[in-house]
Design an enzyme around this catalytic site. Structure first.
Site, mmCIF file in Angstrom:
data_model
loop_
_atom_site.group_PDB
_atom_site.id
_atom_site.type_symbol
_atom_site.label_atom_id
_atom_site.label_comp_id
_atom_site.label_asym_id
_atom_site.label_seq_id
_atom_site.Cartn_x
_atom_site.Cartn_y
_atom_site.Cartn_z
ATOM 1 N N GLU A 1 9.589 1.812 10.951
ATOM 2 C CA GLU A 1 10.762 2.804 10.587
ATOM 3 C C GLU A 1 9.828 4.211 10.797
ATOM 4 O OE1 GLU A 1 13.649 2.178 10.594
ATOM 5 O OE2 GLU A 1 13.620 -0.029 10.380
ATOM 6 N N GLU B 1 10.274 16.812 14.778
ATOM 7 C CA GLU B 1 10.259 16.727 13.212
ATOM 8 C C GLU B 1 9.551 17.497 12.347
ATOM 9 O OE1 GLU B 1 8.855 13.004 10.973
ATOM 10 O OE2 GLU B 1 11.025 12.612 10.507
ATOM 11 N N CYS C 1 13.645 11.017 6.054
ATOM 12 C CA CYS C 1 13.912 10.620 7.532
ATOM 13 C C CYS C 1 15.108 10.901 8.166
ATOM 14 C CB CYS C 1 13.498 9.221 7.778
ATOM 15 S SG CYS C 1 14.319 8.098 6.535
ATOM 16 N N LYS D 1 0.835 -1.302 0.077
ATOM 17 C CA LYS D 1 -0.008 0.091 0.006
ATOM 18 C C LYS D 1 0.938 1.352 -0.018
ATOM 19 C CE LYS D 1 -1.589 3.218 2.428
ATOM 20 N NZ LYS D 1 -1.650 4.480 1.720
HETATM 21 P P1 NAD Z 1 2.471 8.837 7.312
HETATM 22 O O1 NAD Z 1 2.431 8.144 8.681
HETATM 23 O O2 NAD Z 1 1.292 9.601 7.276
HETATM 24 O O3 NAD Z 1 2.188 7.588 6.266
HETATM 25 C C1 NAD Z 1 2.571 6.360 5.879
HETATM 26 C C2 NAD Z 1 2.005 5.498 5.161
HETATM 27 O O4 NAD Z 1 0.974 5.073 6.180
HETATM 28 C C3 NAD Z 1 0.982 5.995 3.933
HETATM 29 O O5 NAD Z 1 0.999 5.015 3.076
HETATM 30 C C4 NAD Z 1 -0.246 6.293 4.839
HETATM 31 O O6 NAD Z 1 -1.292 6.125 3.861
HETATM 32 C C5 NAD Z 1 -0.253 5.224 5.735
HETATM 33 N N1 NAD Z 1 -1.283 5.225 6.918
HETATM 34 C C6 NAD Z 1 -1.735 6.429 7.290
HETATM 35 N N2 NAD Z 1 -2.534 6.537 8.208
HETATM 36 C C7 NAD Z 1 -2.587 5.163 8.410
HETATM 37 C C8 NAD Z 1 -3.516 4.108 9.335
HETATM 38 N N3 NAD Z 1 -4.344 4.740 10.131
HETATM 39 N N4 NAD Z 1 -3.613 2.930 9.228
HETATM 40 C C9 NAD Z 1 -2.695 2.432 8.127
HETATM 41 N N5 NAD Z 1 -1.725 3.045 7.504
HETATM 42 C C10 NAD Z 1 -2.057 4.459 7.518
HETATM 43 O O7 NAD Z 1 4.048 9.168 6.950
HETATM 44 P P2 NAD Z 1 4.408 9.991 5.422
HETATM 45 O O8 NAD Z 1 3.915 11.578 5.804
HETATM 46 O O9 NAD Z 1 4.000 9.337 4.253
HETATM 47 O O10 NAD Z 1 5.847 10.121 5.617
HETATM 48 C C11 NAD Z 1 6.644 10.968 6.412
HETATM 49 C C12 NAD Z 1 7.080 10.251 7.813
HETATM 50 O O11 NAD Z 1 7.828 9.066 7.329
HETATM 51 C C13 NAD Z 1 7.961 11.126 8.451
HETATM 52 O O12 NAD Z 1 7.763 10.996 9.686
HETATM 53 C C14 NAD Z 1 9.443 10.514 8.031
HETATM 54 O O13 NAD Z 1 10.310 10.517 9.068
HETATM 55 C C15 NAD Z 1 9.136 8.980 8.074
HETATM 56 N N6 NAD Z 1 9.809 8.052 7.278
HETATM 57 C C16 NAD Z 1 10.600 7.362 8.155
HETATM 58 C C17 NAD Z 1 11.572 6.617 7.677
HETATM 59 C C18 NAD Z 1 12.517 5.752 8.244
HETATM 60 O O14 NAD Z 1 13.245 4.694 7.644
HETATM 61 N N7 NAD Z 1 12.814 5.920 9.533
HETATM 62 C C19 NAD Z 1 11.995 6.596 5.922
HETATM 63 C C20 NAD Z 1 11.112 7.590 5.388
HETATM 64 C C21 NAD Z 1 10.061 8.355 5.983
#
Ligand code: NAD
Length: 496
Positions: free
Chosen positions: A252, A387, A286, A177
């Site tokens: 992550e 962040e 990230c 997804k």
């Molecule tokens: P997000 O948490 O909003 O979304 C991530 C994914 O989760 C998306 O596919 C989203 O549709 C899904 N999602 C959202 N709500 C959900 C729910 N209730 N149930 C299941 N799935 C759900 O994050 P984002 O805005 O897409 O990405 C940015 C964040 O990702 C930042 O905090 C960044 O630090 C983090 N990130 C971490 C790493 C790492 O390896 N540590 C790498 C890249 C990004």
């Protein structure tokens, strides 16, 4: 205007319309007049269908010899190499980061695919002596089942590949997804697997929102493994959802990474690192260096050079090869950055560069923000703790190494850290003391390679790592096998 391209889900080896019959728009963040396409706004029924076929396909895929699974991955890697340039161009259109970076993103997927293809001929277990005579002991990796893979938008192909390739080589089946902002690059990855000959049902993709697709996918009773990359807030929800049925979860999440610049550092090198770490991918990594902690002895010189370089960065559409920083992913992310700039000012930090949305000309059609630097920051200010996920760097003065390490570790996250110093004693002290999953010496906080474990401590992760052999540990379970060829009952711990 030609009709927009309409994309489909991939379930059971076929491209299919969502059961909902609905679609969502994906637009270019550098030019929101440009519609990339319409993507399935899927729902629970699509998730049910995908998990059901993945469960069925698991029965045979787990029995395909791992080297044969590896051959499919090798073909996928070769196809990715052939399509690298066009996938990078599409990724810049849907995500905004500059072409050099989207090429790097696709290259990371290539590296991961070849690396995991090679693991088809390794996945080494152990043989070890038994405490009893005429008895053999060994360990083998076993696949686990259906994996739900939920990914963010900032590495639209690399992050899906970090999850898909190790899951598949271990013999699991997957349902992906992707984030709603970047479904196209994940679809490209699945197209490649299809062309490489992945059997029907082994790799599936369902696009849609977190609540409509992510939630049913992570709570489904037939899913055994959930791998999630995204915000700490959503990661906590995923963790709780998995706890009920003890699904394996790899999380992550967020970061507040630090570069520490010591008084003996090569300052030009440190400025290069701060610029790349702070403003690469418009700060939306990230591992972005959103804090730079600088020894007071060199603070003034460092800040002057850093600010001059940040002001000179060319911001624009990432498809233009002369552009150095692209837009933010969407309007909401731009608003978040604007709010944090206000917070920084109210907290009393000194605004040294940028600080506002860019306007006029092409900027009016995209989500552009200037590279922003705050100086004289206190480590406990919100801009030094939370962040932001945008092009905002907080520069914090410090008194020597011990102070830098304390400030560096003084956040709830633990993904990446970096130290700039010429002193081997300081470098090794930082390598030992930093509470981060990744430490760089004389290099910025970004630049992970696929054959080393990737992940973070504290609120960044839940103890697992992606990439490298560490990923195999997540996508397989150890089975210990004892073969007694003595022909009699032998009791461990008793018959010595
Ligand atoms: P997000 O948490 O909003 O979304 C991530 C994914 O989760 C998306 O596919 C989203 O549709 C899904 N999602 C959202 N709500 C959900 C729910 N209730 N149930 C299941 N799935 C759900 O994050 P984002 O805005 O897409 O990405 C940015 C964040 O990702 C930042 O905090 C960044 O630090 C983090 N990130 C971490 C790493 C790492 O390896 N540590 C790498 C890249 C990004």
């Amino acid at each position: 205007m030609p009709a927009p391209k309409v994309f489909k889900n991939f379930i059971n080896g076929k491209w299919v319309e969502p059961a909902t019959g609905e679609h969502f728009e994906n637009r270019n963040p550098a030019n929101h007049k440009e519609l990339i396409g319409l993507f399935p706004k899927s729902g629970r029924e699509d998730v049910e269908n995908a998990v059901a076929v993945a469960k069925e396909a698991y029965k045979s895929w787990r029995l395909v010899p791992a080297p044969k699974r590896g051959e499919i991955l090798f073909r996928a890697g070769q196809l990715l190499v052939e399509r690298k340039e066009s996938f990078a161009a599409d990724m810049t259109r849907e995500m905004g980061k500059i072409l050099d970076e989207t090429r790097g993103d696709v290259q990371e997927a290539i590296d991961m695919t070849f690396y995991m293809a090679g693991e088809g001929r390794r996945q080494f277990g152990q043989t070890t002596p038994s405490e009893l005579p005429n008895k053999a002991c060994m360990t083998v990796r076993s696949p686990i089942g259906v994996c739900s893979l939920i990914t963010p938008w900032n590495f639209p192909m690399a992050i899906p590949s970090w999850k898909v390739m190790p899951a598949l080589i271990c013999g699991n089946t997957v349902v992906i997804k992707p984030a709603t902002d970047t479904p196209l690059s994940a679809i490209h990855l699945v197209e490649i697997l299809e062309q490489a000959g992945i059997p029907a049902g082994v790799a599936n993709i369902v696009t849609g929102t977190g609540s409509a697709v992510g939630t049913p996918l992570m709570t489904h009773q037939d899913v055994r493994v959930v791998s999630f990359t995204g915000s700490t807030e959503v990661g906590r929800t995923v963790s709780k959802a998995c706890a009920d049925t003890f699904k394996h979860s790899c999380l992550e999440m967020g970061g507040k990474n630090v570069i520490m610049v010591m008084s003996d550092a090569n300052l030009d090198l440190a400025v290069d690192g701060a610029l790349w770490g702070g403003f690469g991918t418009s700060g939306q990594r990230c591992t972005a260096a959103s804090r730079v902690v600088v020894d007071k002895k060199v603070y003034k010189t460092f800040v002057e050079r850093f600010v001059a370089r940040a002001r000179a960065l060319k911001v624009g559409n990432g498809a233009d090869p002369s552009v150095q920083m692209g837009p933010l992913i969407n309007e909401s992310q731009l608003r978040t950055v604007e709010q944090y700039v206000e917070i920084g000012k109210q907290e009393g930090a000194t605004l040294l560069a940028g600080g506002s949305r860019l306007r006029g000309g092409e900027y009016d059609c995209g989500w552009f923000h200037s590279p922003t630097i705050f100086g004289d920051c206190h480590p406990k200010m919100r801009i030094g703790q939370e962040e932001i996920f945008g092009p905002v760097v907080s520069v914090i003065p410090c008194d020597g190494l011990e102070d830098a390490i304390e400030i560096g570790n003084g956040v709830v996250y633990g993904l990446s850290s970096a130290i700039y110093t010429q002193d081997v004693n300081k470098a090794f002290t930082a390598m030992r003391e930093m509470e981060t999953g990744i430490v760089y010496v004389n290099a910025s906080t970004i630049g992970a390679e696929t054959h080393l474990p990737f992940g973070g401590t504290k609120l960044t992760g839940n103890g697992h790592r992606e990439a490298a052999v560490a990923a195999l540990d997540f996508y397989s379970e150890w089975k210990s096998i004892y073969v007694d060829y003595s022909g009699k009952l032998q009791r461990a711990q008793m018959d010595t």
